[in-house]
Write a protein that holds these residues in place. Sequence first.
Motif, PDB file in Angstrom:
ATOM      1  N   TRP A  43      44.299  41.019  35.577  1.00 39.51           N
ATOM      2  CA  TRP A  43      43.513  40.667  36.754  1.00 39.51           C
ATOM      3  C   TRP A  43      42.700  39.391  36.518  1.00 39.51           C
ATOM      4  CZ3 TRP A  43      44.800  42.836  41.098  1.00 39.51           C
ATOM      5  CH2 TRP A  43      45.363  44.111  41.095  1.00 39.51           C
ATOM      6  N   LEU A  44      42.230  39.207  35.299  1.00 35.49           N
ATOM      7  CA  LEU A  44      41.514  37.973  34.977  1.00 35.49           C
ATOM      8  C   LEU A  44      42.434  36.767  35.107  1.00 35.49           C
ATOM      9  CD1 LEU A  44      39.424  39.089  31.861  1.00 35.49           C
ATOM     10  CD2 LEU A  44      38.695  38.941  34.238  1.00 35.49           C
ATOM     11  N   VAL A  45      43.660  36.922  34.627  1.00 37.15           N
ATOM     12  CA  VAL A  45      44.639  35.835  34.762  1.00 37.15           C
ATOM     13  C   VAL A  45      44.945  35.582  36.240  1.00 37.15           C
ATOM     14  CG1 VAL A  45      46.990  35.122  34.235  1.00 37.15           C
ATOM     15  CG2 VAL A  45      45.632  36.301  32.495  1.00 37.15           C
ATOM     16  N   ALA A  46      45.097  36.654  37.004  1.00 38.87           N
ATOM     17  CA  ALA A  46      45.405  36.502  38.434  1.00 38.87           C
ATOM     18  C   ALA A  46      44.272  35.817  39.181  1.00 38.87           C
ATOM     19  CB  ALA A  46      45.697  37.867  39.048  1.00 38.87           C
ATOM     20  N   SER A  47      43.028  36.034  38.741  1.00 36.89           N
ATOM     21  CA  SER A  47      41.890  35.410  39.433  1.00 36.89           C
ATOM     22  C   SER A  47      41.935  33.894  39.337  1.00 36.89           C
ATOM     23  CB  SER A  47      40.580  35.938  38.845  1.00 36.89           C
ATOM     24  OG  SER A  47      40.369  35.435  37.527  1.00 36.89           O
ATOM     25  N   GLN A  48      42.564  33.376  38.299  1.00 37.85           N
ATOM     26  CA  GLN A  48      42.620  31.927  38.117  1.00 37.85           C
ATOM     27  C   GLN A  48      43.740  31.271  38.905  1.00 37.85           C
ATOM     28  OE1 GLN A  48      40.002  30.438  36.161  1.00 37.85           O
ATOM     29  NE2 GLN A  48      39.430  32.538  36.662  1.00 37.85           N
ATOM     30  N   THR A  49      44.585  32.077  39.539  1.00 34.08           N
ATOM     31  CA  THR A  49      45.665  31.524  40.364  1.00 34.08           C
ATOM     32  C   THR A  49      45.239  31.339  41.815  1.00 34.08           C
ATOM     33  OG1 THR A  49      46.583  33.714  40.897  1.00 34.08           O
ATOM     34  CG2 THR A  49      47.358  32.655  38.876  1.00 34.08           C
ATOM     35  N   VAL A  50      44.052  31.828  42.171  1.00 34.80           N
ATOM     36  CA  VAL A  50      43.569  31.679  43.545  1.00 34.80           C
ATOM     37  C   VAL A  50      43.088  30.250  43.750  1.00 34.80           C
ATOM     38  CG1 VAL A  50      41.917  32.501  45.256  1.00 34.80           C
ATOM     39  CG2 VAL A  50      42.870  34.096  43.571  1.00 34.80           C
ATOM     40  N   PRO A  51      43.576  29.530  44.759  1.00 37.95           N
ATOM     41  CA  PRO A  51      43.117  28.141  44.989  1.00 37.95           C
ATOM     42  C   PRO A  51      41.618  28.113  45.274  1.00 37.95           C
ATOM     43  CG  PRO A  51      45.103  28.629  46.263  1.00 37.95           C
ATOM     44  CD  PRO A  51      44.615  29.937  45.709  1.00 37.95           C
ATOM     45  N   ILE A  52      40.900  27.332  44.488  1.00 39.36           N
ATOM     46  CA  ILE A  52      39.453  27.278  44.653  1.00 39.36           C
ATOM     47  C   ILE A  52      39.074  26.661  45.990  1.00 39.36           C
ATOM     48  CG2 ILE A  52      39.192  25.031  43.535  1.00 39.36           C
ATOM     49  CD1 ILE A  52      36.829  28.077  43.276  1.00 39.36           C
ATOM     50  N   VAL A  53      39.939  25.772  46.533  1.00 40.93           N
ATOM     51  CA  VAL A  53      39.657  25.169  47.838  1.00 40.93           C
ATOM     52  C   VAL A  53      39.639  26.232  48.928  1.00 40.93           C
ATOM     53  CG1 VAL A  53      40.482  23.508  49.547  1.00 40.93           C
ATOM     54  CG2 VAL A  53      40.635  22.968  47.129  1.00 40.93           C
ATOM     55  N   ALA A  54      40.452  27.279  48.749  1.00 39.97           N
ATOM     56  CA  ALA A  54      40.500  28.345  49.745  1.00 39.97           C
ATOM     57  C   ALA A  54      39.353  29.334  49.597  1.00 39.97           C
ATOM     58  CB  ALA A  54      41.840  29.083  49.638  1.00 39.97           C
ATOM     59  N   ILE A  55      38.993  29.623  48.354  1.00 44.92           N
ATOM     60  CA  ILE A  55      37.978  30.659  48.133  1.00 44.92           C
ATOM     61  C   ILE A  55      36.559  30.123  48.258  1.00 44.92           C
ATOM     62  CG2 ILE A  55      37.683  30.437  45.632  1.00 44.92           C
ATOM     63  CD1 ILE A  55      37.738  33.466  45.461  1.00 44.92           C
ATOM     64  N   ALA A  56      36.356  28.822  48.054  1.00 44.89           N
ATOM     65  CA  ALA A  56      34.995  28.273  48.088  1.00 44.89           C
ATOM     66  C   ALA A  56      34.312  28.470  49.435  1.00 44.89           C
ATOM     67  CB  ALA A  56      35.025  26.791  47.699  1.00 44.89           C
ATOM     68  N   PRO A  57      34.931  28.137  50.574  1.00 48.91           N
ATOM     69  CA  PRO A  57      34.225  28.356  51.850  1.00 48.91           C
ATOM     70  C   PRO A  57      33.936  29.831  52.104  1.00 48.91           C
ATOM     71  CG  PRO A  57      36.101  26.878  52.140  1.00 48.91           C
ATOM     72  CD  PRO A  57      36.229  27.488  50.781  1.00 48.91           C
ATOM     73  N   MET A  58      34.890  30.717  51.794  1.00 49.06           N
ATOM     74  CA  MET A  58      34.669  32.147  52.024  1.00 49.06           C
ATOM     75  C   MET A  58      33.530  32.670  51.167  1.00 49.06           C
ATOM     76  SD  MET A  58      38.506  33.725  52.445  1.00 49.06           S
ATOM     77  CE  MET A  58      39.006  33.280  50.779  1.00 49.06           C
ATOM     78  N   LEU A  59      33.488  32.231  49.902  1.00 47.01           N
ATOM     79  CA  LEU A  59      32.417  32.679  49.022  1.00 47.01           C
ATOM     80  C   LEU A  59      31.071  32.146  49.480  1.00 47.01           C
ATOM     81  CD1 LEU A  59      31.800  34.261  46.464  1.00 47.01           C
ATOM     82  CD2 LEU A  59      32.231  32.204  45.125  1.00 47.01           C
ATOM     83  N   ALA A  60      31.040  30.902  49.942  1.00 47.37           N
ATOM     84  CA  ALA A  60      29.781  30.333  50.435  1.00 47.37           C
ATOM     85  C   ALA A  60      29.285  31.083  51.669  1.00 47.37           C
ATOM     86  CB  ALA A  60      29.980  28.851  50.754  1.00 47.37           C
TER      87      ALA A  60
END
Length: 277
Positions: free
Chosen positions: A116-133
């Motif tokens: 799961w840690l490895v899978a977390s690094q495959t998520v595009p940060i450009v996609a997750i950054a707005p949702m996390l913000a």
Amino acid sequence: MLTVAVLAALLYLPLMVWANYGPAARSLASGADLGCPTALACTTQLRNPVLPSPGQLVSGFRALSLPPTSPLSAPYNALVTGGETLLGLALAVLVGLGLAVLLVASRSFERATLPWLVASQTVPIVAIAPMLAVLLGQYGVQGFLPKAIIAAFIAFFPIAVGMSRGLRSPDALQLDLLATYSASPGQTFRLLRFPASLPYLFTALKVAATAALVGSIVAEISTISFSGLGKMLAENSRASDTIALWVIMVYGALLGVALVGLIGLAERILTPWKARA
């Protein structure tokens, strides 16, 4: 390093002429008045060059760097991004060290969580950054912290993996020696495993620092930001000011070099035995 710098300086002018010749020739062919007679002469005078000339870079640095305390200047915004990066790196160290200890202490935990840690690094940060913000904003978390958390999301993985490898680096003879002295698991960790893992930790920190810097800049671009190099990149990209974009990228590169240099200095201080070796 000096050899690479000299080589880059020697290649810069030919690359600049090669990159700008085509746009200059097309502009002259379309009838544009560039203030220069030939495409070759125009390669150093384009308003938005592919690769700025040294004179254009100097002018761009002067325009974006003075006064350095201005909220619109690159030095001020580099400090903002640097602060977000350092905070994100600190969060990544806390999470990464905790995960590394658990990965080493329990094989079951490692088998259950490492994929799961490895899978977390495959998520595009450009996609997750707005949702996390947006998610953090609903709980009143604003300012530096959302961008630092996004930076930590990228940076924690190399720390966790590098530190876990370092904690496992002592060989069986060293572990058996402490066992003969009836050392507890805590004493083994404090006296053997943790000191042995420090070189691995600092190597991972150098990788994580650059990842955290990229995460901070991407977070500034992807979220509502009032300062930072990412905000400057987004604004000048919309304005198609390529000279300013090059200047900001140089500031980002210098900030990354400074962060890695600080980590290298801390490594020399905290691991003097490695320097002597």
